[in-house]
Motif scaffolding. Structure first.
Motif, short mmCIF file in Angstrom:
data_model
loop_
_atom_site.label_atom_id
_atom_site.label_comp_id
_atom_site.label_asym_id
_atom_site.label_seq_id
_atom_site.Cartn_x
_atom_site.Cartn_y
_atom_site.Cartn_z
N ALA A 17 15.85 5.24 1.25
CA ALA A 17 16.75 4.44 2.08
C ALA A 17 16.41 2.96 1.97
O ALA A 17 17.30 2.11 1.87
N GLN A 18 15.13 2.66 1.96
CA GLN A 18 14.72 1.26 1.81
C GLN A 18 15.16 0.70 0.45
O GLN A 18 15.64 -0.42 0.36
N GLN A 19 15.01 1.52 -0.58
CA GLN A 19 15.44 1.07 -1.91
C GLN A 19 16.94 0.78 -1.94
O GLN A 19 17.39 -0.21 -2.49
N VAL A 72 6.18 -4.64 17.87
CA VAL A 72 4.74 -4.66 17.65
C VAL A 72 4.31 -3.45 16.82
O VAL A 72 4.83 -2.36 16.99
N ASP A 73 3.39 -3.66 15.94
CA ASP A 73 3.04 -2.61 14.99
C ASP A 73 1.53 -2.39 14.90
O ASP A 73 0.82 -3.16 14.28
N VAL A 74 1.04 -1.35 15.56
CA VAL A 74 -0.38 -1.00 15.49
C VAL A 74 -0.47 0.49 15.15
O VAL A 74 -0.44 1.34 16.03
N VAL A 110 13.64 2.21 15.11
CA VAL A 110 12.31 1.64 15.26
C VAL A 110 11.35 2.31 14.29
O VAL A 110 11.34 3.52 14.18
N GLY A 111 10.60 1.53 13.56
CA GLY A 111 9.59 2.10 12.67
C GLY A 111 10.14 2.52 11.31
O GLY A 111 9.43 3.10 10.50
N SER A 112 11.41 2.24 11.05
CA SER A 112 11.98 2.69 9.78
C SER A 112 11.59 1.76 8.62
O SER A 112 11.88 2.05 7.47
N GLY A 113 10.95 0.65 8.92
CA GLY A 113 10.43 -0.20 7.86
C GLY A 113 11.40 -1.31 7.44
O GLY A 113 11.65 -1.51 6.25
N LYS A 114 11.89 -2.04 8.40
CA LYS A 114 12.82 -3.14 8.09
C LYS A 114 12.07 -4.38 7.61
O LYS A 114 12.59 -5.15 6.81
N THR A 115 10.84 -4.55 8.11
CA THR A 115 10.11 -5.78 7.78
C THR A 115 9.91 -5.95 6.28
O THR A 115 10.10 -7.04 5.74
N VAL A 116 9.56 -4.87 5.62
CA VAL A 116 9.28 -4.99 4.19
C VAL A 116 10.56 -5.30 3.41
O VAL A 116 10.56 -6.01 2.41
N PRO A 165 0.81 -1.22 0.00
CA PRO A 165 0.00 0.00 0.00
C PRO A 165 0.85 1.27 0.00
O PRO A 165 0.32 2.37 0.11
N PHE A 166 2.16 1.14 -0.08
CA PHE A 166 3.03 2.32 -0.07
C PHE A 166 4.22 2.06 -0.98
O PHE A 166 4.49 0.92 -1.36
N GLY A 167 4.93 3.14 -1.32
CA GLY A 167 6.18 2.97 -2.06
C GLY A 167 7.35 2.98 -1.08
O GLY A 167 7.24 3.51 0.02
N LEU A 168 8.46 2.39 -1.48
CA LEU A 168 9.61 2.35 -0.57
C LEU A 168 10.27 3.72 -0.46
O LEU A 168 10.29 4.50 -1.41
N GLY A 201 5.24 11.04 6.21
CA GLY A 201 3.92 11.20 6.80
C GLY A 201 3.87 10.89 8.28
O GLY A 201 2.83 10.94 8.89
N ARG A 202 5.03 10.59 8.85
CA ARG A 202 5.02 10.35 10.29
C ARG A 202 5.09 11.69 10.99
O ARG A 202 5.94 12.51 10.67
N THR A 203 4.22 11.89 11.95
CA THR A 203 4.35 13.12 12.72
C THR A 203 5.24 12.81 13.91
O THR A 203 5.19 11.72 14.45
P1 ADP Z 1 10.78 -1.66 11.99
O1 ADP Z 1 11.92 -1.13 11.21
O2 ADP Z 1 10.74 -1.08 13.37
O3 ADP Z 1 10.71 -3.16 11.98
P2 ADP Z 1 8.32 -1.92 10.53
O4 ADP Z 1 8.89 -2.75 9.47
O5 ADP Z 1 7.50 -2.59 11.57
O6 ADP Z 1 9.48 -1.11 11.26
O7 ADP Z 1 7.53 -0.73 9.83
C1 ADP Z 1 6.80 0.21 10.57
C2 ADP Z 1 5.53 0.59 9.84
O8 ADP Z 1 5.82 1.38 8.70
C3 ADP Z 1 4.74 -0.58 9.34
O9 ADP Z 1 3.38 -0.31 9.54
C4 ADP Z 1 5.09 -0.64 7.87
O10 ADP Z 1 4.09 -1.27 7.11
C5 ADP Z 1 5.21 0.84 7.54
N1 ADP Z 1 6.07 1.16 6.40
C6 ADP Z 1 7.23 0.55 6.08
N2 ADP Z 1 7.78 1.13 4.99
C7 ADP Z 1 6.96 2.14 4.63
C8 ADP Z 1 6.99 3.12 3.57
N3 ADP Z 1 7.99 3.17 2.70
N4 ADP Z 1 5.98 4.00 3.53
C9 ADP Z 1 4.98 3.95 4.43
N5 ADP Z 1 4.88 3.07 5.42
C10 ADP Z 1 5.87 2.16 5.54
#
Ligand code: ADP
Ligand code: MG
Length: 712
Positions: free
Chosen positions: A284-286, A572-574, A310-316, A278-281, A470-472
């Protein structure tokens, strides 16, 4: 945790308590003892006259007790007045034994050592060390060694000196790359004892002899901040050992073969996954995805650390790496530290990957400790047949019963959470004859990128240094425990906006029961203060099924408030949760607070973190606790938090740091010893090539049996 546990033999059972304690500290060989260096020193070589003393200094005085009494206001305490002929001083003890009281009776001459405080009422000391006066003053500073229960300083001092006398301390450093001079530090310089102008170079023997028994004329500051040239020598030796070990394992690894996992062109599984997100990378993720993909396409096993706040999006990123692996027809294992996290990943990865995998006949399996036997059997079969392309689980993944068909990529999330042994076990497990899988480790406990790259010669490092858009920012507030009502009001506001709230209770180490009571009480209080809202409770001793049920209610949004002990700490991610309340925040470590705060601010809603603090019996917060809370309010940057954490804890905490597996350095400090690190990094490969026998001797000396642990 970091030590191998050998089965207790009869011989071992016969060990005395101090001998056992020595084992625990890994002080077995003479050289280990010689390298066990003081944390700090006490100067007992001189007696200070009270008249010449300065406020805040730690001094030793010799004086006569002129008055001694026990009072009960404001609380029970022993008050002792002493007089050294130049002035008087009040000694105050809140805990004392009758025998001590006797030593401190009127008329006794005593030697007292402690921090001197001066106020309107004259000099005083709180809980000083004391003994009867008399006896020679020592010639050298008194070293204070890191120790554990059952190993008193005097005993430790004796065995360390004996070890120093016995150990082989012949030089291992080749002389073609001399040690850099210590950077002069800015500090008050004592013109008589300055070590700064042209620091002498120490041999290993000289450096160790000096550090174990420094002469009293040396600046304590240079000893304690470890800028003294003798310390520099030791730090250089330690860093060299670490680099040698890293280069050596890198060479070993480069000789191994791993499956080539070539990402297919456009339209392949990774592409499909990207399209389904649902989002683009972020950029940094790319970048890190490219770095990983490049490694996977090589026949040499990847060994990469992915760090990102934390929250930087490592899971994807992990999911994309998995997609490349599965696409290439191999299996990928994802190991996470807790069941809750396994569950979350599983859910998310299913959501992302399953629709893409199903048409290819590939499944996702999961393994946890609490799984039903039947389910587990099914999963094991899926894994063994190769039908499961992705396996998600806790350390259940490394059990013997798990047999992979063709594992090619192992991903470890929150790797710092796993014990060193577990990480080693995983690598052992994954090893198949003739090939080794690629390894991706993920962590949210960052060390600065440049340092990480030079420290881990055996590890490639990828850093996500940007948060998704978009993170505040999270507003962090300190609130005194007495103002809990206001916090509850704030929770109501959030709930009225459809948001969710975490309330974290501290772990009380001494007592799990107390711990639970605390969380249960808070849960009850919040439930009655928030009628009509679902308030859940999660704690570490709940059966896993119940934990899972509570967690899924919160994740799905049915539950508004989640009261928990720290089980929610990792990952945990909510995104709908917008408020994090941390009770007794003063009891948490800084990185733990940062991780907890990272649970909110994951969606677009303005988020806040409230650090509730309480003070013991109306007293004041300790300086360390205060510094931690201050850091939390002032910054949200994980790297900055890590830096301050180091600052606050100081180098004295080496045992703790070692246990977290963060650095495994005892003496050197990456934030101040960059020059020594560069030196070690340049020397290590040359030494391996040109002086392999010296290199081996150096490694044996410093690491003994621990070389494996440095690689984990
Ligand atoms: P962490 O690095 O702490 O493991 P997560 O992988 O849990 O972080 O990602 C945190 C949240 O951000 C999740 O809800 C994830 O789906 C979302 N997310 C990851 N990458 C992006 C992105 N490029 N744009 C928007 N949301 C993203
Ligand atoms: Mg994570």
């Amino acid at each position: 945790m970091a030590q191998p546990q050998a089965p207790a033999s009869a011989k071992e059972q016969a060990l005395t308590a101090p001998q056992k304690a020595l084992r625990k500290l890994n002080l077995v060989r003479s050289i280990d003892l010689a390298l066990h260096l003081p944390l700090r020193y006490e100067d007992e070589t001189r007696i200070t006259r009270l008249r010449d003393a300065r406020d805040g200094h730690t001094v030793q005085i010799e004086a006569q007790v002129t008055h001694s009494e026990v009072t009960f206001r404001p609380r029970r305490q022993l008050l002792v007045t002493v007089d050294d002929g130049s002035d008087t001083c009040l000694l105050r003890f809140f805990n004392f034994y009758p025998s001590q009281q006797k030593t401190l009776s009127e008329g006794a001459r005593i030697r007292v050592r402690g921090e001197l405080r001066g106020g309107f009422a004259g000099w005083h000391m709180l809980h000083p060390a004391f003994r009867l006066a008399g006896g020679e003053l020592p010639q050298a500073l008194t070293p204070i060694y890191p120790t554990v229960a059952g190993l008193p300083q005097p005993y430790l001092r004796r065995v360390v000196l004996a070890g120093l006398a016995r150990a082989d301390l012949s030089e291992t450093l080749p002389d073609f790359l001399p040690l850099p001079h210590a950077e002069p530090k800015e500090r008050e310089q004592d013109p008589f004892t300055s070590q700064i102008a042209d620091p002498p170079r120490y041999s290993l023997l000289e450096a160790l002899s000096f550090l174990h028994q420094p002469t009293p004329d040396v600046s304590l500051a240079a000893l304690e901040d470890r800028s003294h040239p003798a310390w520099q020598r030791l730090k250089a030796e330690e860093l060299l050992a670490q680099q040698l070990s890293q280069f050596q394992s890198r060479r070993e690894r480069d000789a191994l073969r791993a499956p080539v996992l070539q990402a297919q062109g456009a339209g392949g599984l990774p592409d499909q996954l990207l399209a389904a997100l649902p989002f683009g990378l972020t950029a940094a993720q790319q970048r890190v995805c490219r770095e990983i993909a490049r490694n996977l396409a090589q026949p040499i096993p990847m060994h990469r650390l992915l760090q990102g706040d934390v929250g930087s999006g490592k899971t994807v990123v992990a999911a994309l790496a998995a997609a490349i692996c599965i696409e290439a027809g191999h299996q990928c294992a994802l190991m996470v530290p807790t069941e809750i996290l396994a569950e979350q990943h599983f859910r998310k990865l299913i959501g992302w990957l399953e629709p893409l995998l199903a048409p290819r006949g590939t499944r996702i399996a999961w393994l946890t400790g609490s799984q039903k036997k039947k389910e587990r059997t099914t999963m094991l079969a899926l894994i063994e047949s190769g039908e499961a392309g992705l396996v998600v689980g806790t350390h259940a993944v490394i059990q013997d019963s798990v047999v992979f068909k063709n594992l090619a990529l192992a991903i470890i999330d929150e790797q710092h959470r796993f014990g060193v042994q577990q990480r080693l076990a995983l690598r052992e497990k994954m090893r198949a004859p003739g090939h080794e899988p690629h390894l991706l480790m993920m962590t949210a406990t960052p060390i600065p990128r440049t340092l990480a790259m030079s420290y881990y010669a055996d590890l490639d490092v990828s850093t996500i240094d940007e948060l998704p858009p978009g993170r505040t920012p999270i507003v962090t507030k300190l609130v005194s425990n007495e103002r809990r009502d206001e916090v509850v009001a704030r929770i109501r506001t959030q709930l009225a906006q459809g948001r969710q709230v975490y309330w974290v209770c501290p772990l009380i180490e001494e007592s799990e029961t107390l711990d639970l009571t605390n969380a249960t009480e808070t849960h009850a209080a919040l439930s009655s203060a928030l009628p009509g809202q679902m308030v859940g409770l999660l704690h570490s001793r709940m059966p896993p099924a119940e934990k899972k049920a509570v967690m899924s209610l919160f994740v799905s949004g049915h539950m508004q408030v989640l009261v928990s002990t720290t089980v929610i700490e990792v990952g945990v991610d909510v995104p709908n949760a917008s408020l994090m309340v941390i009770e007794h925040a003063e009891r948490f470590g800084l990185s733990q607070l940062h991780q907890l705060r990272g649970r909110v601010g994951r969606g677009a809603a303005a988020s806040a973190c409230i650090l509730l603090f309480g003070t013991p019996e109306g007293g004041r917060l300790g300086d360390v606790a205060k510094a931690r809370l201050k850091a939390m309010v002032e910054t949200q940057d994980g790297f900055e938090i890590a830096r301050r954490d180091l600052d606050i804890r100081g180098p004295g905490e080496f045992l703790g740091a070692r246990q977290s597996g963060a650095a495994l350095l005892r003496f050197a400090d990456l934030s101040t010893d960059a020059a020594l690190l560069d030196w070690a990094k340049a020397l290590a490969p040359r030494m391996l090539d040109e002086h392999p026998e010296l290199a081996q001797r150096h490694l044996d000396r410093w690491l003994g049996g621990r070389a494996e642990y440095l690689k984990a």
